[in-house]
Design a protein around this motif. Structure first.
Motif, PDB file in Angstrom:
ATOM      1  N   THR A 275      31.462  64.403  48.476  1.00  0.00           N
ATOM      2  CA  THR A 275      30.197  63.859  48.963  1.00  0.00           C
ATOM      3  C   THR A 275      29.048  64.366  48.094  1.00  0.00           C
ATOM      4  O   THR A 275      28.949  65.553  47.810  1.00  0.00           O
ATOM      5  CB  THR A 275      29.969  64.287  50.433  1.00  0.00           C
ATOM      6  N   GLY A 276      28.219  63.456  47.659  1.00  0.00           N
ATOM      7  CA  GLY A 276      27.089  63.840  46.824  1.00  0.00           C
ATOM      8  C   GLY A 276      27.377  63.744  45.338  1.00  0.00           C
ATOM      9  O   GLY A 276      26.489  63.914  44.511  1.00  0.00           O
ATOM     10  N   GLY A 277      28.649  63.474  44.980  1.00  0.00           N
ATOM     11  CA  GLY A 277      29.001  63.258  43.584  1.00  0.00           C
ATOM     12  C   GLY A 277      28.734  64.443  42.678  1.00  0.00           C
ATOM     13  O   GLY A 277      27.925  64.358  41.747  1.00  0.00           O
ATOM     14  N   PRO A 278      29.402  65.596  42.915  1.00  0.00           N
ATOM     15  CA  PRO A 278      29.150  66.773  42.066  1.00  0.00           C
ATOM     16  C   PRO A 278      29.477  66.568  40.596  1.00  0.00           C
ATOM     17  O   PRO A 278      28.955  67.269  39.736  1.00  0.00           O
ATOM     18  CB  PRO A 278      30.059  67.852  42.680  1.00  0.00           C
ATOM     19  N   LEU A 279      30.316  65.567  40.290  1.00  0.00           N
ATOM     20  CA  LEU A 279      30.680  65.320  38.895  1.00  0.00           C
ATOM     21  C   LEU A 279      29.634  64.493  38.149  1.00  0.00           C
ATOM     22  O   LEU A 279      29.735  64.298  36.937  1.00  0.00           O
ATOM     23  CB  LEU A 279      32.037  64.606  38.825  1.00  0.00           C
ATOM     24  N   PHE A 280      28.633  63.998  38.873  1.00  0.00           N
ATOM     25  CA  PHE A 280      27.604  63.168  38.232  1.00  0.00           C
ATOM     26  C   PHE A 280      26.865  63.934  37.134  1.00  0.00           C
ATOM     27  O   PHE A 280      26.302  63.324  36.229  1.00  0.00           O
ATOM     28  CB  PHE A 280      26.578  62.681  39.260  1.00  0.00           C
ATOM     29  N   THR A 281      26.834  65.269  37.245  1.00  0.00           N
ATOM     30  CA  THR A 281      26.068  66.066  36.287  1.00  0.00           C
ATOM     31  C   THR A 281      26.940  66.670  35.190  1.00  0.00           C
ATOM     32  O   THR A 281      26.439  67.410  34.344  1.00  0.00           O
ATOM     33  CB  THR A 281      25.325  67.203  37.012  1.00  0.00           C
ATOM     34  N   ALA A 282      28.235  66.353  35.186  1.00  0.00           N
ATOM     35  CA  ALA A 282      29.114  66.858  34.126  1.00  0.00           C
ATOM     36  C   ALA A 282      28.678  66.273  32.786  1.00  0.00           C
ATOM     37  O   ALA A 282      28.438  65.062  32.676  1.00  0.00           O
ATOM     38  CB  ALA A 282      30.564  66.514  34.426  1.00  0.00           C
TER      39      ALA A 282
END
Length: 309
Positions: free
Chosen positions: A215-222
């Protein structure tokens, strides 16, 4: 991408993209399922444990009434851990909620047994608050019941979910029917390549859940995800969903918002440079022991994943 399919080991085909329904808020699932199917999605993934199969069924019925054909929809269900000794009963309960005569694929949700006679139908607990687990259970016994389902017409294919390499290696020597699918958490931060490779060797198709991480897409900032998104002029979520197609895997995109449901359909073809960037990122995380698993319920069972010894 809603029309792309992959072959299964039983002669069926499975869509490359599906709608996930886990953790979708009550009151929104029906509309999401109906909208997605009418927008071209061909796969809906659900489970008894999600406690929303009634709404999924309502969404299916609405889509069918609007002209979507049942035979064009690939419906996935899962037997929950309190029903692993009563597999057909678990399937019957799901079929009743879904309003269907059959599902296209039925999976073992987790390879453990929670007390079928416990104090809750889904999450029985002991007086100390721990999960009520039956420790002498053998997951192979559940698979034998799964195999028997194929003669009932209530499911077209059977498979597993959340199976590690260790558990697959325990199961396969005893399997008369090789699982068609292994549904696992899969994304660049958790490539689980040892499982993916073993499944490919045995003709088991991978279905990826939690492709954005959580939830919240933690991989979006990779960093590689951002770089590839900027290169193609798309959002990071598009890159993360598209990652699975060249891997030969089906990916589940979860949303209840019409705009996001539409957006998630528009996957892109990643080139060799993109794939190398993502694979190098994954390889480094594995080498440094920094892979991240976002879905790991507190069962207290060692499932054999390298990152969860």
């Amino acid at each position: 991408m809603t029309d792309k399919t992959f072959p299964l080991n039983n002669g069926q085909t499975i869509p490359a993209l599906g709608l996930g329904t886990w953790q979708s808020d009550p009151g929104q699932v029906k509309t999401a399922v109906s909208y997605a199917l009418q927008a071209g999605y061909k796969l809906v993934d659900g489970a008894y444990c999600y406690a929303n199969e009634d709404e999924v069924g309502e969404g299916l019925a609405e889509a069918f009434a609007a002209g979507v054909k049942r035979e064009d929809v690939f419906v996935v269900g899962k037997v929950w851990a309190t029903y692993n000794t009563r597999v057909e009963l678990g399937l019957d309960k799901s079929l009743k909620s879904l309003g269907l005569d059959y599902v296209d694929l039925f999976l073992v949700h987790w390879p453990l047994l929670m007390n079928p006679d416990g104090n809750d139908d889904r999450f029985p607990k002991l007086p100390n608050g721990e999960r009520d687990i039956i420790w002498d259970y053998n997951h192979v016994d559940t698979w034998k019941q799964m195999e028997a389902l194929l003669g009932t017409g209530k499911t077209k294919a059977i498979g597993v979910s959340n199976y590690s390499k260790k558990y697959l290696e325990e199961l396969l020597p005893h399997a008369t029917v090789i699982p068609a699918v292994n549904q696992i958490e899969n994304h660049p931060s958790l490539p689980q390549q040892e499982i993916v490779d073993l499944c490919k060797e045995n003709g088991i198709h991978i279905m990826a859940y939690s492709p954005l991480g959580s939830t919240g897409g933690p991989l979006f900032t990779a960093e590689p995800v951002i770089k590839i998104a900027e290169k193609h002029g798309v959002k990071p979520s598009t890159v993360l969903l598209s990652y699975h197609i060249p891997r030969g895997s089906t990916v589940l995109a979860k949303s209840v918002t019409p705009t996001r449901i539409e957006e998630n359909k528009k996957l892109i073809d990643l080139d060799e440079e993109d794939i190398k960037l993502l694979n190098d990122y994954s390889d480094n995380l594995v080498k440094e022991g920094k892979v991240v698993r976002y879905v790991y319920p507190p069962f207290g069972v060692k499932f054999g994943f390298p990152d969860k010894p």
